[in-house]
Design a protein around this motif. Sequence first.
Motif, mmCIF file in Angstrom:
data_model
loop_
_atom_site.group_PDB
_atom_site.id
_atom_site.type_symbol
_atom_site.label_atom_id
_atom_site.label_comp_id
_atom_site.label_asym_id
_atom_site.label_seq_id
_atom_site.Cartn_x
_atom_site.Cartn_y
_atom_site.Cartn_z
ATOM 1 N N ASP A 286 0.754 -1.085 -0.041
ATOM 2 C CA ASP A 286 0.170 0.164 0.120
ATOM 3 C C ASP A 286 0.891 1.197 0.156
ATOM 4 N N PRO A 287 1.077 2.168 -1.049
ATOM 5 C CA PRO A 287 1.690 2.605 -1.106
ATOM 6 C C PRO A 287 1.033 4.359 -0.689
ATOM 7 N N SER A 288 0.192 4.200 -0.014
ATOM 8 C CA SER A 288 -0.273 5.227 0.669
ATOM 9 C C SER A 288 0.059 5.485 2.145
ATOM 10 N N GLU A 289 0.268 4.005 2.651
ATOM 11 C CA GLU A 289 0.593 4.055 3.996
ATOM 12 C C GLU A 289 2.370 4.105 4.201
ATOM 13 N N THR A 290 2.384 5.008 5.701
ATOM 14 C CA THR A 290 3.645 5.727 5.470
ATOM 15 C C THR A 290 4.492 5.210 6.571
ATOM 16 N N THR A 291 5.386 4.844 7.299
ATOM 17 C CA THR A 291 6.075 5.629 8.148
ATOM 18 C C THR A 291 6.378 6.861 8.571
ATOM 19 N N SER A 292 6.245 6.709 10.234
ATOM 20 C CA SER A 292 6.496 7.802 10.607
ATOM 21 C C SER A 292 8.176 7.800 11.688
ATOM 22 N N CYS A 293 9.095 8.341 11.610
ATOM 23 C CA CYS A 293 10.182 8.459 12.466
ATOM 24 C C CYS A 293 10.410 9.036 13.317
ATOM 25 N N THR A 294 10.573 8.139 14.487
ATOM 26 C CA THR A 294 10.837 8.679 15.937
ATOM 27 C C THR A 294 12.676 8.715 16.370
ATOM 28 N N ALA A 295 13.095 10.182 16.793
ATOM 29 C CA ALA A 295 14.868 10.151 17.254
ATOM 30 C C ALA A 295 14.525 8.765 18.502
ATOM 31 N N ILE A 296 15.690 7.947 18.354
ATOM 32 C CA ILE A 296 16.395 7.076 19.219
ATOM 33 C C ILE A 296 17.804 7.456 20.238
ATOM 34 N N ALA A 305 13.664 4.883 14.693
ATOM 35 C CA ALA A 305 12.641 4.284 14.598
ATOM 36 C C ALA A 305 11.704 4.654 14.009
ATOM 37 N N CYS A 306 11.563 3.847 12.430
ATOM 38 C CA CYS A 306 10.576 4.211 11.428
ATOM 39 C C CYS A 306 9.037 3.191 11.635
ATOM 40 N N LEU A 307 8.208 3.291 11.966
ATOM 41 C CA LEU A 307 6.781 2.612 12.358
ATOM 42 C C LEU A 307 5.938 2.729 12.037
ATOM 43 N N TYR A 308 5.437 2.176 11.076
ATOM 44 C CA TYR A 308 3.722 2.399 11.120
ATOM 45 C C TYR A 308 2.750 2.537 11.919
ATOM 46 N N PRO A 309 2.021 3.089 11.390
ATOM 47 C CA PRO A 309 0.639 3.935 12.371
ATOM 48 C C PRO A 309 0.029 2.618 13.404
ATOM 49 N N GLY A 310 -0.536 2.815 14.435
ATOM 50 C CA GLY A 310 -0.438 1.693 15.344
ATOM 51 C C GLY A 310 0.474 0.605 15.979
ATOM 52 N N SER A 341 13.117 0.228 10.391
ATOM 53 C CA SER A 341 12.316 0.143 10.013
ATOM 54 C C SER A 341 11.026 -0.864 10.103
ATOM 55 N N GLN A 342 10.152 -0.237 10.059
ATOM 56 C CA GLN A 342 9.065 -1.328 9.632
ATOM 57 C C GLN A 342 8.452 -1.710 7.986
ATOM 58 N N ASP A 343 9.504 -1.245 7.489
ATOM 59 C CA ASP A 343 9.270 -0.812 5.718
ATOM 60 C C ASP A 343 10.248 -1.750 5.125
ATOM 61 N N PRO A 344 9.708 -3.005 4.760
ATOM 62 C CA PRO A 344 10.162 -4.349 4.147
ATOM 63 C C PRO A 344 11.304 -3.091 2.699
ATOM 64 N N ALA A 346 12.066 -0.452 3.023
ATOM 65 C CA ALA A 346 13.429 0.726 3.310
ATOM 66 C C ALA A 346 14.324 -0.380 3.445
ATOM 67 N N ASP A 347 14.869 -0.586 1.786
ATOM 68 C CA ASP A 347 16.206 -1.870 2.183
ATOM 69 C C ASP A 347 17.403 -0.723 2.195
ATOM 70 N N GLY A 348 18.329 -0.586 3.062
ATOM 71 C CA GLY A 348 19.929 0.541 2.950
ATOM 72 C C GLY A 348 20.229 -0.746 3.640
ATOM 73 N N PRO A 349 21.441 -0.200 3.087
ATOM 74 C CA PRO A 349 22.854 -1.224 4.075
ATOM 75 C C PRO A 349 22.672 -0.461 5.784
ATOM 76 N N GLN A 350 22.201 0.580 5.790
ATOM 77 C CA GLN A 350 22.215 0.947 6.975
ATOM 78 C C GLN A 350 20.866 1.211 8.180
ATOM 79 N N THR A 351 20.213 0.063 7.404
ATOM 80 C CA THR A 351 18.094 0.025 7.318
ATOM 81 C C THR A 351 18.217 -1.269 8.357
ATOM 82 N N LEU A 352 18.032 -1.662 9.929
ATOM 83 C CA LEU A 352 17.534 -2.917 10.030
ATOM 84 C C LEU A 352 16.242 -2.810 10.545
ATOM 85 N N TYR A 353 15.589 -3.937 9.454
ATOM 86 C CA TYR A 353 14.092 -4.499 9.182
ATOM 87 C C TYR A 353 13.437 -4.998 11.125
#
Length: 439
Positions: A286-296, A305-310, A341-344, A346-353
């Motif tokens: 679903d491209p309309s559903e995005t994560t919101s990021c919070t500094a840890i 930490a970029c997590l989905y609503p809920g 990130s909770q978004d699969p 968001a694949d990057g060398p410094q991203t932990l899913y």
Amino acid sequence: MTCTSPTSPARETPAAIRSSHAPERSGRRRRRVTLRTSCSPAWWAPVLILTPSVDTYARGQAWAYEWLRTADTIAFSVLFAAPLMAGITAWEARRLHVCHHILARAPRGTHALVSIPLLAAVTYAVGLLLAVAITSPLVLHRTGGLAPHPADSLELITALAVGTLMAFLGALAGWRVPRILTPVITLLAAFGAVMASYIAGSGLGLVSAGGATASLAGLRISTVPWAWRTGGCLILAALAGSALARVARKPPAPRTCTAWVLAVLTVAGVATTSLSSFEGNRFSPDPSETTSCTAIDAGDATLQACLYPGYTNQASTVERLLGPVVADLEAVDVPVPAVISQDPRADGPQTLYLSGDDLLHSDDGRLLLALSSWYVPRTCTMTSSETLDAYLVVAAWIGTRGDSQERPVADGITPATLHTPTTTRRLQEAISVLAQCEG
């Protein structure tokens, strides 16, 4: 003295006439009573109404953080409700068959028979709505008041379509074969058919509703396969209803039976063939559903930490469990992730899913295990003893620092030796070995 001819019939008394007609009147009375009381939802309606709610809460409450997963879990009740509906309607149609002579002549005789599966379908629909009403307050509380998306309810429609189909097929079986064992055989056959179609997978069967065992965050129902599956069930239910209405009047001719069977096979074949082209994918991103990021807070390391609503309220758990570990890893000069990130996608060398289940079962050490696995390249299969030993060193160090009860054991890595130069050097060498692993 009065004489009667031996060939003349004896005159019957009024009492004898009433006695001779008594069995016929008794049979008509019994048929009328059966016709009035044939459909007895008082004993099966509560069961159908409560089945979705009981089944949903029996599967835990991991669904309570996502509206789509909640609806999918409620829809899973069709695997039990649909066979039950088939058995119930077969039982009621079998009882109503006692009055088939009355129904064949009555102007609305067909309505009495067709109303049985329709009543079962309406009852199950009430049960689905009740389950939604019961689970909604919990989902609203867990998601912080997040409103559901209209497409989240599509699987509920599929579940109702499957239940309606089984209800009509059950009534048809009970009417055509009015035997005492018909309801039981129909229930077992319906359960076997539903389970076989469910196990076969979304691309091989019409019945594939609910039962998600993992997070569905960031996904939506794929509308095209959903339309094929739901539409196929509704068309088959309409064909079963038309056959039921016809046999209520008179037994169908062989030509009619052949045409009906061919129509059913055509609909099932076309729908199944179309579904197989989607390779069993009930959901799509679903491209309309995005994560919101919070500094840890992770010391000198920059971590978000970029997590989905809920799941945004799980950011504090991520900070509590991973923040100190990442800070210590940064302090000993080893690479650390910059984004959790909770978004699969968001694949990057410094991203932990992290999946939704990782976040919900964080106390089981899943977050620490995910962080340990982040150091293993995707192309690495850890077939050599060197890479396996290196992974055990990394997992033991992270598990010991995170105080995990499920941490691997590596010689020389204990809470007392965790920050010694020797252990630090072993950790750095292990991460370097894993980084060079390619197969």
